[in-house]
Design an enzyme around this catalytic site. Structure first.
Site, mmCIF file in Angstrom:
data_model
loop_
_atom_site.group_PDB
_atom_site.id
_atom_site.type_symbol
_atom_site.label_atom_id
_atom_site.label_comp_id
_atom_site.label_asym_id
_atom_site.label_seq_id
_atom_site.Cartn_x
_atom_site.Cartn_y
_atom_site.Cartn_z
ATOM 1 N N ASP A 195 -2.367 13.225 -1.286
ATOM 2 C CA ASP A 195 -2.403 11.792 -1.594
ATOM 3 C C ASP A 195 -1.221 11.108 -0.906
ATOM 4 O O ASP A 195 -0.102 11.603 -0.960
ATOM 5 C CB ASP A 195 -2.317 11.590 -3.111
ATOM 6 N N HIS B 277 -14.232 7.714 -1.594
ATOM 7 C CA HIS B 277 -13.066 6.907 -1.981
ATOM 8 C C HIS B 277 -12.501 6.160 -0.768
ATOM 9 O O HIS B 277 -12.247 4.950 -0.830
ATOM 10 C CB HIS B 277 -12.012 7.829 -2.601
HETATM 11 C C1 HEM Z 1 -6.390 7.170 -0.132
HETATM 12 C C2 HEM Z 1 -6.702 9.704 -4.242
HETATM 13 C C3 HEM Z 1 -6.983 5.587 -6.773
HETATM 14 C C4 HEM Z 1 -6.287 3.080 -2.698
HETATM 15 C C5 HEM Z 1 -6.495 8.209 -1.026
HETATM 16 C C6 HEM Z 1 -6.557 9.613 -0.662
HETATM 17 C C7 HEM Z 1 -6.634 10.305 -1.817
HETATM 18 C C8 HEM Z 1 -6.638 9.379 -2.911
HETATM 19 C C9 HEM Z 1 -6.699 11.817 -1.977
HETATM 20 C C10 HEM Z 1 -6.572 10.167 0.780
HETATM 21 C C11 HEM Z 1 -5.240 10.405 1.372
HETATM 22 C C12 HEM Z 1 -4.388 9.185 1.569
HETATM 23 O O1 HEM Z 1 -4.523 8.467 2.572
HETATM 24 O O2 HEM Z 1 -3.577 8.923 0.699
HETATM 25 C C13 HEM Z 1 -6.809 8.799 -5.280
HETATM 26 C C14 HEM Z 1 -6.969 9.154 -6.672
HETATM 27 C C15 HEM Z 1 -7.054 7.992 -7.383
HETATM 28 C C16 HEM Z 1 -6.942 6.908 -6.429
HETATM 29 C C17 HEM Z 1 -7.040 10.583 -7.191
HETATM 30 C C18 HEM Z 1 -7.236 7.750 -8.850
HETATM 31 C C19 HEM Z 1 -7.316 8.673 -9.724
HETATM 32 C C20 HEM Z 1 -6.835 4.545 -5.894
HETATM 33 C C21 HEM Z 1 -6.851 3.151 -6.247
HETATM 34 C C22 HEM Z 1 -6.658 2.452 -5.096
HETATM 35 C C23 HEM Z 1 -6.526 3.406 -4.017
HETATM 36 C C24 HEM Z 1 -7.011 2.626 -7.671
HETATM 37 C C25 HEM Z 1 -6.579 0.954 -4.894
HETATM 38 C C26 HEM Z 1 -7.157 0.086 -5.705
HETATM 39 C C27 HEM Z 1 -6.220 3.984 -1.667
HETATM 40 C C28 HEM Z 1 -5.987 3.609 -0.282
HETATM 41 C C29 HEM Z 1 -6.043 4.789 0.470
HETATM 42 C C30 HEM Z 1 -6.294 5.857 -0.479
HETATM 43 C C31 HEM Z 1 -5.738 2.200 0.257
HETATM 44 C C32 HEM Z 1 -5.892 4.922 1.989
HETATM 45 C C33 HEM Z 1 -7.227 4.701 2.632
HETATM 46 C C34 HEM Z 1 -7.197 4.871 4.135
HETATM 47 O O3 HEM Z 1 -6.646 3.997 4.795
HETATM 48 O O4 HEM Z 1 -7.712 5.882 4.622
HETATM 49 N N1 HEM Z 1 -6.561 8.094 -2.409
HETATM 50 N N2 HEM Z 1 -6.785 7.441 -5.182
HETATM 51 N N3 HEM Z 1 -6.646 4.673 -4.532
HETATM 52 N N4 HEM Z 1 -6.383 5.338 -1.749
HETATM 53 FE FE1 HEM Z 1 -6.667 6.367 -3.451
#
Ligand code: HEM
Length: 300
Positions: A144, A215
């Site tokens: 993450d 996601h």
């Molecule tokens: C990307 C997990 C909630 C926004 C990611 C990634 C993972 C992840 C594994 C891919 C690696 C990375 O680029 O960081 C989770 C989990 C969540 C969660 C387990 C809740 C339990 C959220 C929420 C938001 C969010 C609530 C915004 C409202 C983003 C964004 C990215 C991302 C902006 C990067 C996307 C990209 O540019 O590729 N998240 N996330 N995430 N997440 Fe989440």
């Protein structure tokens, strides 16, 4: 305007998250909050090897009682979501304190200093410890933070420029509880399709291969001008022996990016919601503003 160090801080090993509600006089609380930048500096000076940073943010519902004269222009309550039987609730708190360091003992001492400073004016409503899991992996097993802004770009994404609130940041916090037993029953490929990246190597899917329910697909959005919407995520895993998940923290110069991403997770195009929501549940949702150090001091 000097920003609070906790907004753009580089990742640490440990965090202590404290949510408070106000019980005493708002003006007196503003005067105590004005002492927090000095407290952050004192902890850093006492434990120079700990990588300590502090951050205080004030909740949208609590702001006017503490700082009645001024309000950040786009500051509104948390935009709750509800769709497909899944909810992201609005659970207001008046103050959020994020303490981060590479030493748990330093966080313990810093937390007690904050409690002593705010004594009599607030009640502690939530206390959660965050930790680094393996190589920056969420408890789902996926890395993450990979696509987070880096270096000087962190400040460009997270901090307001110009005006009274320069150096401040709109903060959104959600405590997520994972259904890990169900998640672990999925095949690795099914998990990868839900995230939109591979698990072990953390490689992003090709655009054409990303399911609309992944996601990454749901949160990778563009502004009306066609620019990438960005937020700075400062999330960390948290857990007890009975509950665990992600303590999600977004810092941004506008609240609009987080709001659009969250809405897209729950109500994407057609019926394409984020299938991560089948395996995790937001139990809190708080909209806050973290003013600059100069603003905090000026209100003392
Ligand atoms: C990307 C997990 C909630 C926004 C990611 C990634 C993972 C992840 C594994 C891919 C690696 C990375 O680029 O960081 C989770 C989990 C969540 C969660 C387990 C809740 C339990 C959220 C929420 C938001 C969010 C609530 C915004 C409202 C983003 C964004 C990215 C991302 C902006 C990067 C996307 C990209 O540019 O590729 N998240 N996330 N995430 N997440 Fe989440």
């Amino acid at each position: 305007m000097k920003a609070q160090a906790g907004i753009c801080a580089e990742p640490n090993l440990h965090a202590l998250y404290l949510m408070f509600n106000r019980t005493g006089d708002g003006a007196e609380l503003a005067a105590r909050l004005a002492k927090l930048p000095v407290l952050w500096d004192a902890v850093s000076a006492d434990f120079p090897d700990a990588g300590f940073s502090g951050l205080v943010a004030v909740g949208a519902e609590g702001w006017d009682a503490i700082y009645p004269a001024v309000r950040p222009p786009q500051f509104r309550g948390f935009m709750a979501q509800s769709a497909n039987g899944q909810e992201a609730p609005n659970t207001p708190f008046d103050l959020f304190v994020q303490l981060r360091a590479d030493r748990v003992d330093v966080l313990h001492h810093a937390g007690h200093r904050v409690m002593a400073l705010l004594a009599g004016l607030v009640e502690l409503a939530e206390e959660v410890r965050g930790f680094r899991n393996l190589d920056y992996r969420d408890l789902t097993g996926f890395v993450d933070g990979t696509e987070n802004p880096q270096d000087a770009h962190r400040a460009e994404v997270a901090l307001l420029e110009g005006g009274e609130f320069a150096g401040g940041s709109y903060i959104h916090v959600q405590r997520w509880v994972h259904a890990l037993t169900d998640w672990q029953k999925l095949a690795t490929k099914e998990q990868e399709d839900i995230i939109g990246r591979t698990k072990v190597d953390n490689i992003e899917y090709e655009s054409a291969d990303k399911p609309l329910t992944s996601h990454i697909k749901r949160v990778n959005l563009k502004t009306p001008k066609g620019e990438s919407m960005e937020i700075l995520r400062q999330s960390m895993p948290w857990g007890t022996m009975t509950e665990q998940g992600l303590y999600f923290i977004s810092c941004c110069r506008t609240p609009q990016h987080f709001n659009a991403m969250l809405a897209s997770m729950y109500k994407g195009e057609g019926s394409h919601y984020d299938h991560l929501l089948r395996f995790t549940k937001a139990v809190t949702g708080v909209a806050l503003f973290a003013p600059s150090q100069d603003f905090l001091l000026s209100q003392g």
